[in-house]
Design an enzyme around this catalytic site. Sequence first.
Site, short mmCIF file in Angstrom:
data_model
loop_
_atom_site.label_atom_id
_atom_site.label_comp_id
_atom_site.label_asym_id
_atom_site.label_seq_id
_atom_site.Cartn_x
_atom_site.Cartn_y
_atom_site.Cartn_z
N SER A 1 43.46 -16.20 -33.26
CA SER A 1 44.66 -16.17 -32.42
C SER A 1 44.64 -15.01 -31.42
CB SER A 1 45.90 -16.10 -33.30
OG SER A 1 45.96 -17.22 -34.15
N ARG B 1 40.16 -10.85 -24.40
CA ARG B 1 40.74 -9.53 -24.66
C ARG B 1 41.34 -9.53 -26.05
NH1 ARG B 1 44.16 -12.18 -21.31
NH2 ARG B 1 46.29 -12.56 -22.06
N ASP C 1 46.14 -22.56 -33.18
CA ASP C 1 47.07 -22.98 -34.23
C ASP C 1 47.98 -24.13 -33.79
OD1 ASP C 1 48.59 -21.47 -32.48
OD2 ASP C 1 49.50 -20.20 -34.00
#
Length: 531
Positions: free
Chosen positions: A156, A171, A209
């Site tokens: 995530s 990032r 997700d």
Amino acid sequence: MTLESKAKSVVAQFDYTDDQVNKAVKEFLRQMDEGLQKDGTSLSQIPTYVTGVPNGTEKGLYMAVDLGGTNFRVCSIQLNGDTTFNLTFSKVAIPKDLMVAKTAQELFAFLAKQIELFLKEHHEEHFEQHVRRRMTISSPDGFRDEHVFRLGFTFSFPVQQIGINKGTLIRWTKGFDIPDAIGKDVCALLQDEIDKLHLPVKVAALVNDTVGTLMARSYSSPGKTSTILGAIFGTGTNGAYVEKLANLKKPLTGEYDKSTGEMVINTEWGSFDNQLNVLPNTPWDVALDKASVNPGIQMYEKRVSGMFLGEILRLVIIDLLKNKDVAFFKDENSSSNDWKSTTNIVADSSIYTQWGLDTAIMSVAAADSTPELSTLRGELENQLGIHAAGLDDAQAFKAIAYAIGRRAARLSAVAIAAIVLQSGKLTDPEIKDEPIDIGVDGSLVEHYPYFRDMIYEALAIIDGIGPEGAKRIRIGIAKDGSGVGAALIALVAAGMEKSMSTQDYLGELRSNAKTNNLTAVPEDAENAATD
């Protein structure tokens, strides 16, 4: 001006009319199409390389891992083939020093070790078989295919996905800072450490997700038709849906299965209409955005998700408290308070602090149907330090909170409606009268009273859907997209894998032989590969 009339004035500013809803649906569809044509648009429309969804008949044992923040979760999921499953998991905190490690290898070695510990604890017999089993050269990875766990990796953090199990880190967020990992394939980083431990695990899929939510719902939902949308309406908001490959015009790198004619698209719809062509924009929306860490972006999310609704309400309350002409949470004396007291706000109340009002109190307000709103008034004291709030104060609070929540639900309906219309399912004669299935997860749809009812109310007035179409749209809770959903994506990925031909494999062996200054592929290797 009385408090009641001022509250009504505020409520009116949060009204999102039927006409505005319909205009927003048209704009959502336009921005969806724009995102399918090219990159750099408001709706990112990210291809996921997942080209199929489950139907509930799938069987097998799969793994999933979830690195979503400060914890790392390892799961195994036994799919039973009858829309049910059994889930086993363990969770461990990521050591703080590894969140800022010097090299990516340090973090991913820790993750691989947790996978090893999980296998030893929960699948010891299976694990020991792998340890004892003689390595075979008849498959490229050294293990017979049926003995290798396929793993879905929920990661995530922002990645540039270039294949179903390939994605480079853009990032870090959430307190992680390992510059060495930037630009590297996170699946390969994990696979390298898994291989060093000789674990029978293949990282088969990189998972978002929201895509996992779609997969989890599609596996468990009843009926003949598969789920078309997985959506999150919680702290944040996002949606992933099934799109026709023919509509996806922007170039795709990497391999994917074209046979289904479909691909799951991650919309990243939190950034819908950053231009504010159709989104509402009250003074409090403006103030929230200006004080946020990312002004000018995620404008849809800032009006829909649980992270922001409480802050919008807090900003309204602060404005009302500053208004000397309105008696809000203040009494001249005890005679003006139905509890025969005077309202007082403690000096260090969180109402005065950014993000100090939790959206959960809006759920309390919506659910409180007591004559004196005593439940809400109790929570105003417990959570916000507002002592002896009057009934008129609580009524104003409830009305404004409801207006903000209703607007969020109607905006949620905009996204759902656009996906339903894009799918063409409502007018498909082959599935006439069959439900259009939507999987949702998140605190708003689970715990905010009447949120789904307000979504349906809006769906019924949308052109192309109407009351009859709204009845066919089935919105159901889908839990654990990062676990069950990730495992299901690993299953789909396993089905997409094309086994290497003997000649391809021998060609790779010869290439490796040259690299390692070997003169020939061993005879037994060639014989084994052709057995």
